[in-house]
Enzyme design. Structure first.
Site, PDB file in Angstrom:
ATOM      1  N   CYS A  79      50.826  47.684  39.040  1.00  0.00           N
ATOM      2  CA  CYS A  79      52.006  49.020  39.200  1.00  0.00           C
ATOM      3  C   CYS A  79      52.157  49.053  38.022  1.00  0.00           C
ATOM      4  O   CYS A  79      52.170  47.955  37.267  1.00  0.00           O
ATOM      5  CB  CYS A  79      52.500  48.570  40.210  1.00  0.00           C
ATOM      6  SG  CYS A  79      51.997  48.513  42.267  1.00  0.00           S
ATOM      7  N   GLY A 137      48.535  53.314  38.342  1.00  0.00           N
ATOM      8  CA  GLY A 137      48.301  53.716  39.245  1.00  0.00           C
ATOM      9  C   GLY A 137      48.134  55.186  40.027  1.00  0.00           C
ATOM     10  O   GLY A 137      49.296  55.409  39.126  1.00  0.00           O
ATOM     11  N   CYS A 188      40.664  34.959  35.636  1.00  0.00           N
ATOM     12  CA  CYS A 188      40.154  36.061  37.072  1.00  0.00           C
ATOM     13  C   CYS A 188      38.146  35.593  35.891  1.00  0.00           C
ATOM     14  O   CYS A 188      37.300  35.106  36.177  1.00  0.00           O
ATOM     15  CB  CYS A 188      40.156  37.451  36.992  1.00  0.00           C
ATOM     16  SG  CYS A 188      40.362  38.142  35.212  1.00  0.00           S
ATOM     17  N   TYR A 227      42.484  45.653  29.131  1.00  0.00           N
ATOM     18  CA  TYR A 227      42.179  46.729  29.740  1.00  0.00           C
ATOM     19  C   TYR A 227      43.749  47.157  30.744  1.00  0.00           C
ATOM     20  O   TYR A 227      43.523  48.818  30.508  1.00  0.00           O
ATOM     21  CB  TYR A 227      40.754  46.510  31.243  1.00  0.00           C
ATOM     22  CG  TYR A 227      41.202  47.410  31.732  1.00  0.00           C
ATOM     23  CD1 TYR A 227      39.730  48.513  31.822  1.00  0.00           C
ATOM     24  CD2 TYR A 227      41.740  48.053  33.569  1.00  0.00           C
ATOM     25  CE1 TYR A 227      40.106  49.585  32.500  1.00  0.00           C
ATOM     26  CE2 TYR A 227      41.798  48.963  33.942  1.00  0.00           C
ATOM     27  CZ  TYR A 227      40.585  50.119  33.134  1.00  0.00           C
ATOM     28  OH  TYR A 227      40.500  50.816  34.204  1.00  0.00           O
ATOM     29  N   ASN A 280      55.787  45.485  40.224  1.00  0.00           N
ATOM     30  CA  ASN A 280      54.539  44.816  40.017  1.00  0.00           C
ATOM     31  C   ASN A 280      53.610  43.256  40.523  1.00  0.00           C
ATOM     32  O   ASN A 280      54.476  42.494  39.866  1.00  0.00           O
ATOM     33  CB  ASN A 280      54.786  44.849  38.463  1.00  0.00           C
ATOM     34  CG  ASN A 280      53.140  45.245  38.089  1.00  0.00           C
ATOM     35  OD1 ASN A 280      52.192  45.515  38.084  1.00  0.00           O
ATOM     36  ND2 ASN A 280      53.493  44.688  36.331  1.00  0.00           N
ATOM     37  N   GLY A 281      52.630  43.566  40.725  1.00  0.00           N
ATOM     38  CA  GLY A 281      51.953  42.297  41.310  1.00  0.00           C
ATOM     39  C   GLY A 281      52.015  41.785  42.396  1.00  0.00           C
ATOM     40  O   GLY A 281      51.854  42.408  43.824  1.00  0.00           O
TER      41      GLY A 281
HETATM   42  P1  AMP Z   1      32.606  47.565  36.791  1.00  0.00           P
HETATM   43  O1  AMP Z   1      31.749  49.168  36.329  1.00  0.00           O
HETATM   44  O2  AMP Z   1      32.738  47.654  38.531  1.00  0.00           O
HETATM   45  O3  AMP Z   1      31.941  46.614  35.827  1.00  0.00           O
HETATM   46  O4  AMP Z   1      34.045  48.290  36.017  1.00  0.00           O
HETATM   47  C1  AMP Z   1      34.187  47.848  34.846  1.00  0.00           C
HETATM   48  C2  AMP Z   1      35.071  49.029  34.057  1.00  0.00           C
HETATM   49  O5  AMP Z   1      35.957  48.973  35.180  1.00  0.00           O
HETATM   50  C3  AMP Z   1      35.341  48.573  32.865  1.00  0.00           C
HETATM   51  O6  AMP Z   1      34.831  49.522  32.113  1.00  0.00           O
HETATM   52  C4  AMP Z   1      37.061  48.430  33.030  1.00  0.00           C
HETATM   53  O7  AMP Z   1      36.963  49.405  31.785  1.00  0.00           O
HETATM   54  C5  AMP Z   1      37.505  48.869  34.471  1.00  0.00           C
HETATM   55  N1  AMP Z   1      38.336  47.584  34.491  1.00  0.00           N
HETATM   56  C6  AMP Z   1      38.151  46.507  34.672  1.00  0.00           C
HETATM   57  N2  AMP Z   1      39.351  45.918  35.445  1.00  0.00           N
HETATM   58  C7  AMP Z   1      40.019  46.659  36.249  1.00  0.00           C
HETATM   59  C8  AMP Z   1      40.569  46.783  37.357  1.00  0.00           C
HETATM   60  N3  AMP Z   1      41.712  45.603  37.850  1.00  0.00           N
HETATM   61  N4  AMP Z   1      41.101  48.644  37.539  1.00  0.00           N
HETATM   62  C9  AMP Z   1      40.210  49.457  37.297  1.00  0.00           C
HETATM   63  N5  AMP Z   1      39.336  49.116  36.405  1.00  0.00           N
HETATM   64  C10 AMP Z   1      38.873  48.258  35.596  1.00  0.00           C
HETATM   65 FE1  SF4 Z   2      45.751  38.908  35.191  1.00  0.00          FE
HETATM   66 FE2  SF4 Z   2      42.750  37.958  35.356  1.00  0.00          FE
HETATM   67 FE3  SF4 Z   2      44.682  36.786  35.803  1.00  0.00          FE
HETATM   68 FE4  SF4 Z   2      45.019  38.476  37.075  1.00  0.00          FE
HETATM   69  S1  SF4 Z   2      43.504  35.827  37.454  1.00  0.00           S
HETATM   70  S2  SF4 Z   2      47.125  37.772  35.982  1.00  0.00           S
HETATM   71  S3  SF4 Z   2      43.733  39.663  36.032  1.00  0.00           S
HETATM   72  S4  SF4 Z   2      44.184  37.345  33.398  1.00  0.00           S
END
Ligand code: AMP
Ligand code: SF4
Length: 469
Positions: free
Chosen positions: A12, A38, A449, A252, A112-113
């Site tokens: 958020c 969001g 992650c 991102y 947010n979180g």
């Molecule tokens: P995917 O098609 O599932 O591999 O999504 C990858 C794409 O989603 C990448 O091109 C990123 O720009 C975007 N992306 C990465 N992390 C997120 C996120 N947490 N929420 C929305 N989009 C994301």
């Molecule tokens: Fe950010 Fe990934 Fe850590 Fe979540 S696990 S807070 S998306 S770096």
């Protein structure tokens, strides 16, 4: 996955203002600039001195506020929220700020979180007789505060926050004070700015630029800031842990014009592209970026590799993000609608396609297909972050192990699945190098992650099964 491990993620944006005659309107503009954080719901609560009044709804900021009259939303303080709902939480009741009215006071809350232990706290509260109306972590927090004291103050907020674990930026408002709090590891971003005599607080500094405010400082890990007519008071509700800013904010989530923990997002992305070019060079004719979030990294890749950067893909800016579509089918359709190849640029060329990240693999596969259909002779995929192999527990909707392509397949297998001629990811040291400029400020970043190294509540992670190839 058990809800305790994943939680209800709240990816958020939050915004607050204190002591400005057009508080609600500024909040609207601030939220608008953070729409990328969001798109499922938005709202604000304005403070007219004696009364807190909410205006909120499902959808985009413009939709929610199209009928709003800022002449009626009067008051000199406000807090607001934009939210990205996860499955099962897409309801009006969960749209923030949440407004709590008791006999003693009114209080508004937005965050947010994610509170990792919200579910067990909720169960405890319910056993004690509390009735909770939403699935929001913030309602749990409000009940914990009420247990500590009938009044919202630094002590009751600290008492409640100290019973939680997680990653959060929080804004609270009573009729006489605006509070801002950040988790003990500073995983989520939260900054304070000034607009004349007024104070503003926002998840991203781009919101300050939007309203002409000036960045003052970041809220510190474990800090509780109280802003009222006596000025700004800072206190510590928790022992400050190592700052572990979310690296996905840089990869991102945040806008390129924002500074996150004093590092400009565009500059860090460009550096990620440069590091990637050094680590994973490609024999190719041109570099293209996937709009919008990968353009900075693609420019960096081109600069470092000496290959020309070209606009090989364009985006229809009137289509929403693919990620928020609920099913795989719709997500794939979303990618098709959103992006188009520039045929004249890519036909007959060996293309380096730079994207910021791979989550499920949907986007990369479609774009490789698209570029090849447009005549690209080779497509070399370069990803400006390490493979995402673990879910996020700190508020970012990164799905489950089952859905994460890099949790289930080897590098070679992913390359084949997405149809790339070659595939390279940025290494974790490369990512860190691109983000961390000043060790005293950053200490470290969260890369859980990507690495599985969770800075908070590490003990609860699931063991990965063997990868398929
Ligand atoms: P995917 O098609 O599932 O591999 O999504 C990858 C794409 O989603 C990448 O091109 C990123 O720009 C975007 N992306 C990465 N992390 C997120 C996120 N947490 N929420 C929305 N989009 C994301
Ligand atoms: Fe950010 Fe990934 Fe850590 Fe979540 S696990 S807070 S998306 S770096």
């Amino acid at each position: 996955m058990h809800a305790e491990q994943k939680g209800i993620n709240e990816e958020c944006g939050i915004f607050g203002v204190w002591d400005h005659p057009r508080a609600a309107e500024l909040t609207y503009y601030g939220l608008h600039s953070m729409q990328h954080r969001g798109q499922d719901g938005a709202g604000l609560v304005v403070n007219s001195g004696r009364r807190l009044r909410a205006h909120k709804g499902l959808g985009l900021v413009n939709d929610v506020f199209q009928d709003a009259s800022f002449q009626e939303l009067t008051g000199s303080a406000a807090i607001g929220h934009v939210r990205n709902a996860t499955e099962g939480s897409h309801t009006y009741e969960n749209v923030q700020p949440l407004l709590f009215q008791s006999q003693t006071e009114s209080m508004a809350l937005a965050h947010n979180g994610n509170l990792i232990n919200a579910d067990s706290l909720r169960t405890e509260l319910e056993h004690e007789g509390s009735i909770l109306q939403t699935s929001s972590d913030m309602e749990v927090l409000a009940h914990l505060m009420k247990k500590s004291s009938m009044e919202t103050n630094e002590t009751s907020i600290a008492d409640a926050l100290n019973q939680t674990t997680g990653a959060y930026g929080i804004l609270m408002m009573t009729d006489d004070t605006l509070y801002a709090a950040l988790d003990p590891n500073g995983i989520r971003p939260l900054s304070i700015g000034r607009l004349g005599d007024a104070y503003v607080v926002a998840s991203e500094s781009c919101a300050f630029d939007q309203i002409g405010a000036v960045f003052e400082r970041d809220v510190l890990p474990g800090e509780l800031v109280a802003i009222n007519d006596d000025g700004v008071q800072s206190s510590r509700f928790a022992i400050r842990g190592q700052r572990k800013m979310c690296s996905m904010e840089y990869v991102y989530l945040s806008r390129p014009d924002s500074d996150v923990n004093t590092v400009n997002v565009h500059a860090s992305r460009k550096q990620m592209g440069k590091e990637l070019a050094k680590e994973s060079p490609a024999n190719a004719d041109i570099v293209v970026g996937v709009p919008d979030s990968s353009i900075s990294a693609a420019i960096g890749f081109a600069e470092a590799s000496g290959l020309p950067y070209e606009m090989g893909i364009i985006k229809n800016r009137y289509v929403g993000r693919t990620f928020i579509q609920p099913t795989q089918d719709l997500r794939e359709q979303g990618v098709k609608m959103k992006l188009a190849p520039v045929r004249g640029m890519v036909a007959g060329k060996r293309v380096v396609m730079v994207d910021d990240s791979i989550v499920r693999g949907t986007t990369s596969k479609r774009i490789v297909d698209m570029l090849k259909h447009a005549g690209a002779s080779e497509v070399h995929v370069r990803i400006a972050s390490p493979p995402i192999q673990h879910p996020c527990w700190y508020g970012i909707d990164m799905s489950t192990y089952r859905e994460l392509i890099a949790a289930n397949y080897t590098l070679e297998a992913i390359g084949e699945l997405i149809g790339a001629n070659s595939l390279g990811f940025l290494s974790e040291p490369g990512l860190e190098k691109a983000i961390v400029k000043d060790k005293s400020l950053h200490q470290g970043i969260c890369t859980a992650c990507m690495t599985g190294d969770y800075p908070v509540a590490k003990g609860a992670e699931r063991v990965l099964t063997h990868k398929r190839s």
